[in-house]
Design a protein around this motif. Structure first.
Motif, PDB file in Angstrom:
ATOM      1  N   GLN A 238       0.901  -1.119  -0.059  1.00 26.78           N
ATOM      2  CA  GLN A 238      -0.057  -0.075   0.032  1.00 26.78           C
ATOM      3  C   GLN A 238       0.836   1.321  -0.087  1.00 26.78           C
ATOM      4  N   ALA A 239       2.084   1.354   0.768  1.00 25.68           N
ATOM      5  CA  ALA A 239       2.745   2.471   0.542  1.00 25.68           C
ATOM      6  C   ALA A 239       3.418   2.558  -0.780  1.00 25.68           C
ATOM      7  N   ARG A 240       3.901   1.550  -1.416  1.00 26.87           N
ATOM      8  CA  ARG A 240       4.441   1.539  -2.862  1.00 26.87           C
ATOM      9  C   ARG A 240       3.153   2.233  -3.493  1.00 26.87           C
ATOM     10  N   ASP A 241       2.066   1.839  -3.607  1.00 28.79           N
ATOM     11  CA  ASP A 241       0.777   2.247  -4.422  1.00 28.79           C
ATOM     12  C   ASP A 241       0.951   3.585  -4.062  1.00 28.79           C
ATOM     13  N   ARG A 242       0.994   4.126  -2.942  1.00 34.27           N
ATOM     14  CA  ARG A 242       0.895   5.519  -2.596  1.00 34.27           C
ATOM     15  C   ARG A 242       2.009   6.318  -3.247  1.00 34.27           C
ATOM     16  N   GLU A 243       3.266   5.575  -3.380  1.00 32.45           N
ATOM     17  CA  GLU A 243       4.383   6.266  -3.984  1.00 32.45           C
ATOM     18  C   GLU A 243       4.343   6.320  -5.475  1.00 32.45           C
ATOM     19  N   LEU A 244       3.712   5.159  -5.995  1.00 30.55           N
ATOM     20  CA  LEU A 244       3.416   5.103  -7.491  1.00 30.55           C
ATOM     21  C   LEU A 244       2.500   6.312  -8.044  1.00 30.55           C
ATOM     22  N   GLY A 245       1.578   6.161  -7.132  1.00 31.81           N
ATOM     23  CA  GLY A 245       0.419   7.340  -7.352  1.00 31.81           C
ATOM     24  C   GLY A 245       1.088   8.781  -7.324  1.00 31.81           C
ATOM     25  N   SER A 246       1.942   8.927  -6.450  1.00 31.43           N
ATOM     26  CA  SER A 246       2.582  10.278  -6.454  1.00 31.43           C
ATOM     27  C   SER A 246       3.528  10.462  -7.528  1.00 31.43           C
ATOM     28  N   GLU A 252       4.657  13.349 -15.932  1.00 35.36           N
ATOM     29  CA  GLU A 252       4.895  14.489 -17.152  1.00 35.36           C
ATOM     30  C   GLU A 252       5.947  15.192 -16.921  1.00 35.36           C
ATOM     31  N   GLN A 253       6.152  15.866 -15.667  1.00 31.96           N
ATOM     32  CA  GLN A 253       7.147  16.697 -15.198  1.00 31.96           C
ATOM     33  C   GLN A 253       8.442  16.111 -15.265  1.00 31.96           C
ATOM     34  N   LEU A 254       8.544  14.804 -14.599  1.00 24.57           N
ATOM     35  CA  LEU A 254       9.595  13.980 -14.453  1.00 24.57           C
ATOM     36  C   LEU A 254      10.214  13.574 -15.848  1.00 24.57           C
ATOM     37  N   VAL A 255       9.438  13.034 -16.614  1.00 28.06           N
ATOM     38  CA  VAL A 255       9.811  12.809 -17.930  1.00 28.06           C
ATOM     39  C   VAL A 255      10.440  13.903 -18.550  1.00 28.06           C
ATOM     40  N   GLU A 256       9.897  15.233 -18.710  1.00 24.06           N
ATOM     41  CA  GLU A 256      10.476  16.146 -19.561  1.00 24.06           C
ATOM     42  C   GLU A 256      11.732  16.629 -18.738  1.00 24.06           C
ATOM     43  N   GLN A 257      11.963  16.442 -17.322  1.00 22.15           N
ATOM     44  CA  GLN A 257      13.042  16.819 -16.869  1.00 22.15           C
ATOM     45  C   GLN A 257      14.215  15.779 -17.245  1.00 22.15           C
ATOM     46  N   ARG A 258      13.803  14.470 -17.327  1.00 22.34           N
ATOM     47  CA  ARG A 258      14.919  13.298 -17.924  1.00 22.34           C
ATOM     48  C   ARG A 258      15.105  13.525 -19.225  1.00 22.34           C
TER      49      ARG A 258
END
Length: 1009
Positions: A238-246, A252-258
């Motif tokens: 459940q903690a990983r699901d919450r992190e994945l949700g985040s 989109e912002q992360l992909v653009e930065q990478r």
């Protein structure tokens, strides 16, 4: 029914499985207990019955002893009747010692069904289905012991047994049911948490956000730990699901930065790669520019007159330069090496030439260490093959260099053999064997891996990266073969590799030997057994008669004992006992033999003993290793003279050279653009030989100016130049519409991958790399110069030799048929040799006379020997014989007065004959004018050629020399020829001007008189 039974026996739940296991286990245990109990009860009942009946029988036997003793049957019957009180006894008998029935009791209704046994034979008991029988006797202290037999019914015993079994079965069943009830309670308590956990897992699978958890109670057993682990797993998921949700929310912002970071990294890598490519391009130009001059001038030097040793050294210099250039090409072709796409050529090549090139690279290293380096090629090895000669030579050079590096004393033998045919291809085996330090077996397996050497201390002791053998392995495998090693420490090593080569479809004819050497006798003297074997095979391949010995003493003995003199002694220098120099001295000191020619061949550095060699009459020395062609040329020069050797060598080179018809572009004007004087000089020589006229520009700006003002059929443009580079100059030329179709060819040291594309993109038509390859240059000239640009009238074809059909005139004192045969039946070559005889030997009589006057008999003998060889080659048999007589007299140290007079007489006759031949050849060109007039015309022509840097000046000088052969201008002509050979055309023009002025003054004075 069957399905219900199957479900019952195969429960799906863990509770059902545990219950089934409990039922089966308890049932099996109760059944085993019941069986054991029944078995024990049966044994106890039988034992009780037997004991009870036996006691009663013993009592009756004792009581009946008196009745038997007094034969009182009545008493005996009475005593037996007492058993009637026991209802189980059915029959009783009293037996005498003889086994007879003395008295008997039979219960009413019982029918006796057994025979009476012998007396004294029955003891113990016996069970049947319905009865039990026991026997008992009176004590043994009676004189006539009696035996009692009792037969009882088993009915009472069976009733008791059945009653006991029933009671036991009931008790055990009660215990079974009680145990099953208890086990079901235990199973329920154990399976309940597992069932709860299973249900929770199913609910969690359908709803990952479920907040419910396993309730853990009781001890910290395995089930409790499983529950805790499941709760922790659910929390983690459940903690990983919450992190994945985040992450999804910010994806989109992360992909653009990478993506931005990736583009930046790619750009940095591209810039670094571009900087590296630019550096390699600059290094390519800086390295290849001097290499162009070294190789180009080295090839031009080979075209000048060199002695055998100088030519051998120069060929080895060129071979080493070519090998270095090949390495530079590989290192600089970065894109190919970095991508691991090293490709192999598939061209026809001469294996002998590969061996010669290898010898040129490694030849000087072995003698420096005093090693014998020998090459042996089996006769069945094809001389021409299709493959990559550079890579093949690279492997050989690497292995030989390693052998030299790790060998202190002894020899290194390179052996080439034919291993067989594979699909119309030939497999060749190469072996490099040395007598060096050897390699331990434990190190041999890793020897061909990168950065590995035979010992950890080897790098410090000998140097090296350990890459050489790994490269050899890769190259040999790429060529269809493999590589291996056999070695023992202290016993040397033997490296073997094989390659698969194609067969040349049309092997160029290159006969290895001439009939001029047939049946010549040669004595080979060498203390090294391997050298004798290898050199002996080479000599026999030339159809020479070869004798072999291992020392100077043995050589002297053979020379004295032979009935037929030797023509040549092939003599090693460094031998125990008599060395080569002392052996040669003693050969010349013997006056009772025909002194043979001597060719010294050695692995030692002989430069320090050149004077000693000259003193003992040795003027021909070859340094090991030698190839077959080098040895063959040396034999020709020693036995037949330098002219024949040169002719044979030129013929071989012409046969191997690519023939190109350059007549369609003869006289075309081209512009050569280069800022390096050496490069211009080499390129001009190539262009002159191609028959085109070349102007020179030393910079890009000068090239643009000359192109716009001139009328050129082609521009050969360097790329990297000061002031304006070649690409900028090309763009400036192309800006003028008149020159949009002008062929502009890049001729540059830029040979990197992509340089050709940049040249084409810059507006050039083609790309040639330096050092200049004559075949590629000629091909480019033919491809890009239009035939209409040829101007044969303004640039006459270079002086040609006499055509093959030219008739050889009758010459007094010369057997022209034999001479023509000695020159491969080529009239052009024969006439050149005839014309050059007077030039080379015109002063030899004076040289011999001067030497004799000083008492220098060895020098006089060498001059006579040279004339003998040349005369024999030309077919001047009388002169050759008299030169031999003079040579023999000089060898004896006796005054050769008569021999010298006869020699001079014959020499003058031949000189006169050949002078008339020169007059006859020059007559058509003179058109009736005298030789001086013809010479002046030829001087004008020569001046024009020198001013235009025309290589045909050398041929014109030959004609001029013929005209002035009888004048006192010989020294000036020698100087002029040397200047032309050295391409010093400006100095040659000054010399020609002085010579023409002196000749004109002489002509004017004669006319005035």
């Amino acid at each position: 029914m069957i399905q219900a039974l199957s479900r019952l026996l195969r429960p799906a739940s863990i509770r059902g499985k545990l219950v089934l296991l409990s039922v089966g286990t308890l049932s099996l245990a109760i059944a085993m207990i019941f069986i054991l109990f029944i078995y024990q009860q049966q044994r106890l009942l039988r034992a009780d019955w037997v004991e009870s009946l036996s006691a009663q029988a013993r009592l009756l036997a004792s009581s009946s002893q008196a009745a038997i003793a007094f034969m009182d049957r009545r008493e005996a019957n009475r005593l037996l009747g007492a058993v009637n009180s026991n209802p189980a006894i059915l029959h009783a008998r009293l037996l005498t010692p003889e086994g007879d029935t003395f008295a008997e009791f039979i219960r009413p209704g019982y029918t006796r069904g057994m025979a009476t046994p012998q007396a004294g034979s029955l003891t113990g008991s016996e069970f049947t289905t319905e009865t039990v029988t026991v026997w008992a006797s009176s004590p043994a202290d009676f004189a006539a012991p009696a035996t009692v037999e009792l037969v009882a019914s088993r009915a009472a015993m069976q009733d008791a047994f059945q009653r006991t079994a029933m009671e036991a079965a009931i008790g055990l069943l009660i215990a079974l049911f009680l145990a099953l009830w208890l086990s079901s309670q235990v199973v329920r308590r154990l399976s309940a948490p597992v069932e709860d956990l299973s249900g929770l897992m199913r609910r969690f699978a359908s709803n990952a956000a479920l907040s419910e958890r396993v309730v853990v109670s009781g001890d910290d057993d395995e089930i409790a730990q499983l529950g805790k682990g499941f709760n922790a797993l659910v929390d983690s998921i459940q903690a990983r699901d919450r992190e994945l949700g985040s992450y999804r929310e910010n994806l989109e912002q992360l992909v653009e930065q990478r993506t931005h970071d990736l583009h930046m990294a790619i750009e940095e890598a591209r810039q670094a790669n571009q900087a590296k490519s630019d550096f390699l391009a600059r290094m390519s130009h800086e390295i290849r520019t001097p290499m162009n001059a070294i190789i180009g001038l080295g090839r031009l030097l080979l075209k000048t007159r060199l002695d055998l040793r100088q030519r051998d050294y120069q060929e080895k210099v060129l071979a080493a330069s070519d090998a270095l250039l090949g390495v530079i090409n590989d290192v600089l072709d970065y894109s190919r090496i970095e991508a691991g796409k090293l490709s192999l050529e598939a061209i026809a090549f001469d294996l002998n030439q590969v061996v010669r090139n290898v010898i040129g690279v490694v030849a000087l290293k072995a003698p420096e260490k005093g090693l014998e380096l020998l090459f042996q090629i089996d006769p069945d090895v094809p001389r021409w093959a299709v493959g990559d000669p550079l890579r093949l030579g690279q492997v050989l050079v690497n292995l030989i260099n390693n052998a030299i590096k790790f060998t202190e004393t002894g020899e290194i033998i390179v052996h080439v053999s034919r291993l067989g045919e594979i699909d119309a291809q030939t497999r060749l085996g190469f072996e490099v064997r040395d007598t060096g330090m050897g390699i331990p077996t434990s190190r041999q397996k890793a020897l061909f891996t990168p950065f590995t050497q035979g010992d950890d201390s080897i790098t410090r002791r000998f140097g090296g990266t350990g890459l050489g053998l790994a490269i050899c392995k890769q190259l040999s495998e790429m060529m269809g073969g493999g590589i291996g090693v056999e070695s023992e420490p202290g016993q040397g090593s033997r490296f073997q590799f094989s390659v698969v080569l194609g067969v040349a479809p049309q092997q160029p004819p290159s006969p290895l030997h001439s009939h001029l050497l047939d049946a010549r006798r040669v004595l080979l003297v060498d203390d090294n057994d391997s050298a004798r074997t290898v050199l002996g095979e080479m000599l026999r391949s030339f159809d020479l008669a070869v004798d072999i010995c291992a020392s100077g003493e043995a050589a002297l003995a053979k020379i004295n004992q032979t009935a037929r003199p030797y023509d040549l002694v092939l003599l090693d220098w460094l031998m125990p006992g008599l060395d080569g120099i002392e052996t040669a001295r003693q050969i010349h000191a013997q006056g009772n033999i025909d002194v043979p020619a001597i060719l010294m061949i050695t692995a030692g550095a002989y430069e320090t003993v050149v004077d000693q060699l000259a003193e003992v009459g040795i003027k021909h020395v070859l340094a090991k290793p030698v190839s077959e062609s080098t040895l063959y040329d040396a034999l020709l020069e020693v036995l037949l003279g330098g002219a024949i050797a040169d002719a044979q060598r030129q013929c071989r080179q012409q046969d191997q050279a690519t023939q190109v018809d350059l007549k369609p572009i003869r006289g075309a004007r081209v512009l050569l653009v280069d800022d390096v004087a050496l490069n211009r000089e080499v390129a001009l020589e190539h262009l002159r030989e191609a028959g085109v006229r070349a102007d020179v520009a030393r910079s890009g700006r000068e090239a643009v100016a000359k192109t716009l003002a001139g009328d050129y059929a082609m521009v050969l443009m360097d790329i990297q130049m000061p002031d304006m580079d070649g690409l900028s100059a090309t763009r400036a030329i192309r800006a003028d519409a008149r020159f949009s179709d002008l062929p502009i060819i890049a001729m540059t040291a830029h040979a990197m991958s992509g340089d050709r594309e940049r040249s084409i993109e810059g507006g050039m038509n083609d790309h040639l790399t330096k050092p200049i390859d004559a075949d590629k240059l000629n091909a480019a000239l033919l491809r890009w110069i239009p035939p209409s640009a040829a101007q044969p009238d303004e640039a006459p074809a270079r002086h040609a030799d006499a055509p093959l059909g030219t008739a050889i005139p009758c010459l007094e004192g010369i057997d022209t048929e034999r001479g023509l045969s000695n020159h491969m039946r080529r009239p052009d070559l024969y006439l050149r040799m005839l014309a050059g005889f007077n030039r080379e030997f015109g002063m030899v009589a004076d040289d011999i006379a001067n030497a004799l006057a000083r008492g220098d008999y060895p020098l006089a003998r060498r001059h006579a020997h040279s004339v003998k060889s040349a005369a024999a080659t030309l077919g001047a048999g009388t002169l050759a014989q008299r030169a031999k007589n003079l040579e023999d007299r000089c060898a004896e140290g006796a005054p050769p007065d008569s021999a010298l007079n006869q020699f001079v007489e014959s020499l003058k006759q031949i000189e006169k004959t050949l002078r008339h031949l020169g007059d006859a050849r020059a007559a058509p060109a003179s058109s009736g004018r005298d030789e001086v007039g013809t010479a002046l015309i030829l001087m004008d022509q020569l001046e024009t050629q020198l001013s235009k840097d025309d290589a045909r000046a050398a041929s014109t000088l030959e004609d001029l020399w013929t005209c002035l052969a009888d004048h006192r201008w010989v020294s000036e002509l020698h100087m002029l020829r040397d200047l032309i050979d050295d391409i010093e055309y400006e100095s040659a023009l000054e010399m020609l001007s002085r010579l023409r002025a002196a000749l004109q003054l002489e002509t004017d004075n004669k006319a005035a008189i």
